[in-house]
Design a protein around this motif. Sequence first.
Motif, PDB file in Angstrom:
ATOM      1  N   GLU A 203       0.837  -1.200   0.000  1.00  0.00           N
ATOM      2  CA  GLU A 203       0.000   0.000   0.000  1.00  0.00           C
ATOM      3  C   GLU A 203       0.878   1.259   0.000  1.00  0.00           C
ATOM      4  OE1 GLU A 203      -0.537  -2.668   1.860  1.00  0.00           O
ATOM      5  OE2 GLU A 203      -2.562  -3.332   1.355  1.00  0.00           O
TER       6      GLU A 203
ATOM      7  N   TYR B  86      -3.047  16.649  -0.516  1.00  0.00           N
ATOM      8  CA  TYR B  86      -3.132  15.223  -0.179  1.00  0.00           C
ATOM      9  C   TYR B  86      -1.781  14.686   0.296  1.00  0.00           C
ATOM     10  CZ  TYR B  86      -3.935  10.265  -0.226  1.00  0.00           C
ATOM     11  OH  TYR B  86      -4.010   8.947   0.162  1.00  0.00           O
TER      12      TYR B  86
ATOM     13  N   ARG C 261      -1.255  12.865   3.980  1.00  0.00           N
ATOM     14  CA  ARG C 261      -0.702  11.539   4.169  1.00  0.00           C
ATOM     15  C   ARG C 261       0.595  11.578   4.985  1.00  0.00           C
ATOM     16  NH1 ARG C 261       0.295   6.415   2.715  1.00  0.00           N
ATOM     17  NH2 ARG C 261      -1.549   5.365   1.933  1.00  0.00           N
TER      18      ARG C 261
ATOM     19  N   ARG D  12       1.613   9.033  13.380  1.00  0.00           N
ATOM     20  CA  ARG D  12       1.467   7.626  13.765  1.00  0.00           C
ATOM     21  C   ARG D  12       2.799   7.005  14.175  1.00  0.00           C
ATOM     22  NH1 ARG D  12      -3.145   4.905  11.684  1.00  0.00           N
ATOM     23  NH2 ARG D  12      -4.676   6.413  10.959  1.00  0.00           N
TER      24      ARG D  12
ATOM     25  N   LEU E 193      -0.913  -6.750  -5.122  1.00  0.00           N
ATOM     26  CA  LEU E 193      -1.843  -6.527  -4.006  1.00  0.00           C
ATOM     27  C   LEU E 193      -3.188  -7.218  -4.265  1.00  0.00           C
ATOM     28  CD1 LEU E 193      -2.328  -3.157  -2.177  1.00  0.00           C
ATOM     29  CD2 LEU E 193      -4.298  -4.502  -2.813  1.00  0.00           C
TER      30      LEU E 193
ATOM     31  N   CYS F 118      -4.704 -10.525  -2.115  1.00  0.00           N
ATOM     32  CA  CYS F 118      -6.036 -10.498  -1.497  1.00  0.00           C
ATOM     33  C   CYS F 118      -6.875 -11.682  -1.972  1.00  0.00           C
ATOM     34  CB  CYS F 118      -6.748  -9.184  -1.805  1.00  0.00           C
ATOM     35  SG  CYS F 118      -6.049  -7.766  -0.947  1.00  0.00           S
TER      36      CYS F 118
ATOM     37  N   ASP G 265       1.082 -11.949   4.737  1.00  0.00           N
ATOM     38  CA  ASP G 265       2.387 -12.037   5.390  1.00  0.00           C
ATOM     39  C   ASP G 265       2.939 -13.464   5.350  1.00  0.00           C
ATOM     40  OD1 ASP G 265       1.887  -9.400   5.850  1.00  0.00           O
ATOM     41  OD2 ASP G 265       2.242  -9.445   8.019  1.00  0.00           O
TER      42      ASP G 265
ATOM     43  N   GLU H  55       5.132  -2.311  12.278  1.00  0.00           N
ATOM     44  CA  GLU H  55       4.821  -2.481  13.704  1.00  0.00           C
ATOM     45  C   GLU H  55       4.457  -1.151  14.358  1.00  0.00           C
ATOM     46  OE1 GLU H  55       8.376  -4.399  15.037  1.00  0.00           O
ATOM     47  OE2 GLU H  55       7.883  -6.223  13.894  1.00  0.00           O
TER      48      GLU H  55
ATOM     49  N   VAL I 136       0.873  -0.346  13.668  1.00  0.00           N
ATOM     50  CA  VAL I 136      -0.041  -1.181  14.453  1.00  0.00           C
ATOM     51  C   VAL I 136      -0.112  -0.651  15.884  1.00  0.00           C
ATOM     52  CG1 VAL I 136      -0.400  -3.468  15.449  1.00  0.00           C
ATOM     53  CG2 VAL I 136       0.276  -3.256  13.052  1.00  0.00           C
TER      54      VAL I 136
ATOM     55  N   ALA J 126      -2.211   2.439  16.035  1.00  0.00           N
ATOM     56  CA  ALA J 126      -3.638   2.143  15.856  1.00  0.00           C
ATOM     57  C   ALA J 126      -4.229   1.590  17.152  1.00  0.00           C
ATOM     58  CB  ALA J 126      -3.834   1.155  14.704  1.00  0.00           C
TER      59      ALA J 126
ATOM     60  N   SER K 224       5.441 -10.679  13.137  1.00  0.00           N
ATOM     61  CA  SER K 224       4.785  -9.614  13.898  1.00  0.00           C
ATOM     62  C   SER K 224       3.316  -9.513  13.502  1.00  0.00           C
ATOM     63  CB  SER K 224       5.490  -8.291  13.632  1.00  0.00           C
ATOM     64  OG  SER K 224       5.406  -7.985  12.256  1.00  0.00           O
ATOM     65  N   LYS K 225       2.593  -8.689  14.244  1.00  0.00           N
ATOM     66  CA  LYS K 225       1.160  -8.580  14.016  1.00  0.00           C
ATOM     67  C   LYS K 225       0.846  -8.020  12.620  1.00  0.00           C
ATOM     68  CE  LYS K 225      -0.793  -7.637  18.071  1.00  0.00           C
ATOM     69  NZ  LYS K 225      -1.329  -6.762  19.131  1.00  0.00           N
ATOM     70  N   GLU K 226      -0.080  -8.648  11.927  1.00  0.00           N
ATOM     71  CA  GLU K 226      -0.384  -8.198  10.566  1.00  0.00           C
ATOM     72  C   GLU K 226      -1.393  -7.057  10.568  1.00  0.00           C
ATOM     73  OE1 GLU K 226      -1.307 -11.106   7.608  1.00  0.00           O
ATOM     74  OE2 GLU K 226      -0.038 -12.624   8.555  1.00  0.00           O
ATOM     75  N   TRP K 227      -1.291  -6.204   9.574  1.00  0.00           N
ATOM     76  CA  TRP K 227      -2.347  -5.213   9.367  1.00  0.00           C
ATOM     77  C   TRP K 227      -3.619  -5.942   8.949  1.00  0.00           C
ATOM     78  CZ3 TRP K 227       0.361  -1.143   5.652  1.00  0.00           C
ATOM     79  CH2 TRP K 227       1.411  -0.527   6.350  1.00  0.00           C
TER      80      TRP K 227
ATOM     81  N   LEU L 103      -7.242  -6.893   7.184  1.00  0.00           N
ATOM     82  CA  LEU L 103      -7.729  -6.782   5.809  1.00  0.00           C
ATOM     83  C   LEU L 103      -9.019  -5.952   5.800  1.00  0.00           C
ATOM     84  CD1 LEU L 103      -7.040  -8.009   2.969  1.00  0.00           C
ATOM     85  CD2 LEU L 103      -8.654  -9.833   3.503  1.00  0.00           C
TER      86      LEU L 103
ATOM     87  N   SER M 165      -9.863  -5.374  -1.969  1.00  0.00           N
ATOM     88  CA  SER M 165      -9.467  -5.342  -0.570  1.00  0.00           C
ATOM     89  C   SER M 165      -8.074  -4.742  -0.450  1.00  0.00           C
ATOM     90  CB  SER M 165      -9.437  -6.752   0.020  1.00  0.00           C
ATOM     91  OG  SER M 165     -10.313  -7.617  -0.658  1.00  0.00           O
ATOM     92  N   LEU M 166      -7.673  -4.486   0.773  1.00  0.00           N
ATOM     93  CA  LEU M 166      -6.294  -4.065   1.038  1.00  0.00           C
ATOM     94  C   LEU M 166      -6.011  -4.197   2.524  1.00  0.00           C
ATOM     95  CD1 LEU M 166      -6.958  -1.167   2.451  1.00  0.00           C
ATOM     96  CD2 LEU M 166      -6.774  -0.292   0.145  1.00  0.00           C
ATOM     97  N   HIS M 167      -4.766  -3.956   2.889  1.00  0.00           N
ATOM     98  CA  HIS M 167      -4.375  -4.013   4.291  1.00  0.00           C
ATOM     99  C   HIS M 167      -4.106  -2.613   4.816  1.00  0.00           C
ATOM    100  CE1 HIS M 167      -3.805  -8.377   4.856  1.00  0.00           C
ATOM    101  NE2 HIS M 167      -3.618  -8.378   3.552  1.00  0.00           N
TER     102      HIS M 167
ATOM    103  N   PRO N  69      -3.526  -0.490   8.966  1.00  0.00           N
ATOM    104  CA  PRO N  69      -3.559  -0.650  10.423  1.00  0.00           C
ATOM    105  C   PRO N  69      -4.872  -0.216  11.054  1.00  0.00           C
ATOM    106  CG  PRO N  69      -2.029   1.098   9.780  1.00  0.00           C
ATOM    107  CD  PRO N  69      -2.450   0.403   8.530  1.00  0.00           C
ATOM    108  N   ASP N  70      -5.569   0.758  10.463  1.00  0.00           N
ATOM    109  CA  ASP N  70      -6.884   1.120  10.997  1.00  0.00           C
ATOM    110  C   ASP N  70      -7.741   1.738   9.888  1.00  0.00           C
ATOM    111  OD1 ASP N  70      -6.087   3.754  10.699  1.00  0.00           O
ATOM    112  OD2 ASP N  70      -5.669   4.057  12.825  1.00  0.00           O
TER     113      ASP N  70
ATOM    114  N   GLU O 217      -8.866   4.758   9.242  1.00  0.00           N
ATOM    115  CA  GLU O 217      -8.445   6.008   8.601  1.00  0.00           C
ATOM    116  C   GLU O 217      -7.363   5.739   7.551  1.00  0.00           C
ATOM    117  OE1 GLU O 217      -8.785   5.752  12.021  1.00  0.00           O
ATOM    118  OE2 GLU O 217     -10.712   6.787  12.015  1.00  0.00           O
ATOM    119  N   MET O 218      -6.403   4.905   7.930  1.00  0.00           N
ATOM    120  CA  MET O 218      -5.364   4.554   6.962  1.00  0.00           C
ATOM    121  C   MET O 218      -5.946   3.754   5.799  1.00  0.00           C
ATOM    122  SD  MET O 218      -2.180   5.594   7.456  1.00  0.00           S
ATOM    123  CE  MET O 218      -1.391   4.487   6.327  1.00  0.00           C
TER     124      MET O 218
ATOM    125  N   LEU P  85      -7.152   6.148   3.255  1.00  0.00           N
ATOM    126  CA  LEU P  85      -6.060   6.737   2.478  1.00  0.00           C
ATOM    127  C   LEU P  85      -5.477   5.712   1.503  1.00  0.00           C
ATOM    128  CD1 LEU P  85      -4.096   8.871   5.140  1.00  0.00           C
ATOM    129  CD2 LEU P  85      -5.910   9.591   3.595  1.00  0.00           C
ATOM    130  N   ASN P  86      -5.268   4.491   2.003  1.00  0.00           N
ATOM    131  CA  ASN P  86      -4.713   3.468   1.118  1.00  0.00           C
ATOM    132  C   ASN P  86      -5.659   3.167  -0.039  1.00  0.00           C
ATOM    133  OD1 ASN P  86      -2.492   3.321   2.734  1.00  0.00           O
ATOM    134  ND2 ASN P  86      -3.033   1.401   3.732  1.00  0.00           N
TER     135      ASN P  86
ATOM    136  N   ARG Q 277      -7.685   5.220  -1.424  1.00  0.00           N
ATOM    137  CA  ARG Q 277      -7.564   6.324  -2.387  1.00  0.00           C
ATOM    138  C   ARG Q 277      -6.373   6.064  -3.311  1.00  0.00           C
ATOM    139  NH1 ARG Q 277      -3.545  10.010  -4.163  1.00  0.00           N
ATOM    140  NH2 ARG Q 277      -4.494  11.989  -4.661  1.00  0.00           N
TER     141      ARG Q 277
END
Lengths: 283, 330, 94
Positions: free
Chosen positions: A67, A167, A171, A178, B94, B98, B108, B311, B314, B317, C2-5, C7, C25-27, C29-30, C32-33, C36-37, C39
């Motif tokens: 991404e 934009y 971003r 973050r 991507l 998916c 991953d 990380e 995450v 978040a 590690s923890k995955e983002w 889906l 779809s996409l990955h 972390p939350d 809001e992101m 953006l992703n 977009r």
Amino acid sequence: MPSLPDMNTPDVAELARGAAAASRATEVPTPDAGQEAFFEALLRIGDSTLILGHRVSEWCGHSPALEEDIALANVALDLIGQTQMWLGLAGEVEGKGRSADDLAYLRDAWDFRNLLIVERPNGDFGHTLMRQFLFDAYHLELLKALAGSSDPRVAEIAVKAAKEVAYHLERSSDLVIRLGDGTDESHRRMQAALEALWPYTGEMFLSDEKDAEAAAAGRIADPASLRPAWERTVRDVLGAATLTIPEGAFAHKGGKRGVHTEHLGYILADMQFLQRAYPGATW
Amino acid sequence: MYAQLVSTDGLKKPEEMTPEERAFQERIDRGEKIEPKEWMPEGYRKTLIRQIGQHAHSEIVGQLPEGNWITRAPTLERKAILLAKVQDEAGHGLYLYCAAETLGVSRDELMELLHKGKMKYSSIFNYPTLTWADMGAVGWLVDGAAIMNQVPLQRTSFGPYSRAMIRICKEESFHQRQGYAIMMKMASGTPAQKAMAQDALNRLWYPSLMMFGPSDKDSVHSAQSMAWKIKMNTNDELRQKFVDQTVPQAEYLGLTVPDPNLKWNEEKGGYDFSEPDWSEFFDVIAGNGPCNKDRLGARVKAWDDGAWFREGLVAHAEKAAARKAPVAAE
Amino acid sequence: MSKEWPLWEVFIRGQHGLNHRHVGSLHAPDAEMAILNARDVYTRRNEGVSIWVVKSVDITASSPSEKGPLFEPSNSKVYRHPTFYDIPEEVGHM
């Protein structure tokens, strides 16, 4: 590229003379002096977008997540598109028949006018994002000011570019916040990036006589005038990111008059290789 | 193709199938799409994960040979076009990851299998891009070969894979054309440019033919995949189609296909041509191509260097969600 | 590992005012992101004017085994379709 009106608007010479007279009342301005400062000012914008676009494009295929890879390529594409417009207009203003490509591919480092911050190596991904954020915050203020340029060609490019850059800033500031407020490691890396890049931010707001001349003609914003808004954005975002703004006020400078870091030569060696190795070929 | 040598167990005959398997095969034969939550034979699921995963890996490793030239593109417009194209490849990777994820494997996990060398990607991306003409030849030949395979895959039996391919084919339509446009410029340019174009064709012709995988007579495992409609044509069919389409395009450019045996065969209505050197193909697949180490090394480095970034996001978040939670409860 | 983002499923409303449509779809972390992703990933070709994202695990889907009872009964309701009715041509377009 949008079609732009002819550069010889009737009031150009008048404006230039008036501006020069206002700033240096004792000097008798030559008719094309304003054009030269204008050309210079356009290079300062277009070279910065060119070199930053180049740097950002280096990430393509190497980013930490798909991404991000795609998002950064969008930023680079915007910057390359803006470069085509700014350098295209610069060539037009110069009036020697040079195209945007001629300016990008056939000048040596000492003729480049970009800010030093954009030629800094990418470093880690956080470093790249911090550089992007610090530049975006400045870039957006610059374009907002240029949207009111007395030259309609400048205003037109600025309006289009400002949408893209708004934009970019959204971003990059989001990611800086973050990562600053992420793990200990991401915080540490972002703080290190901020400290490394901070001394390169001051150059954005330095004015020399060429800036003053173009600003007086109402064509280009006075760099110093952009500082308060930039500082507000930077303070807000870095605060939210829990990062500490470095105290030093030292500013590296030189990019705007062609005195660069060693890095620019290598960028150009890469970028200009084909044009130099096969002079006159079309691609 | 982008999924070469994805093997399955031998083809089951109807009398060897369980009733469930028979009903499944009948659905496929009727042209129905299989969706992720529906029953499917374990072999179908496994083969698809391998194939879609390999396809996805090929897209992201495939960014590298062209990505090489983004910083050296000769004009601003060429730079933008190339960057947009390589970016599309990230997008295609991507979409495909998916699609694979709907089968119960995470992105991953697939990445990790790639990085450990337990999953493959197309052999073609282990060849170097040495001149700007390679940007033309890759678009023209490599994307051309890929499209041969991807267009029929839009009709594949697995819904998410089919939908990903439809999107990919739509976006890919400019890729081959931009490659050919570069070749046209080079072939009609200076003598040096023309020589560069010929050199690119010489180097990439046989590796492109290898993209379709070994000859059908040596590829015993494709029957089951064909029955399941996750492979739509045989390797030799597609290779023949590719040669027939590409030779006239080379002639238009004034370039010579590096094959002394290339000859139109009136009887079969196609060209006779030389097979690639299959021992080279198996060497490349085994990890001994000119760029295998560099390509995989670049992917692993990107992934490892980016771990703190993924990380960090995450962690943020989670913090943000925790800060929000009490407010939402009020 | 590690923890995955997580889906996310992405829905986009195009230029012409039609409903949001699932595009892929996409990955992220939350949420809001994820916007953006989305977009950056799914509107590269000027495809949209509005984006929705939903965590994939939050989607409830109909069960494939119920396909018959859920969807086949509507097959026989032919009178719901305009072509069921014969209207003389003299009446004009209806």
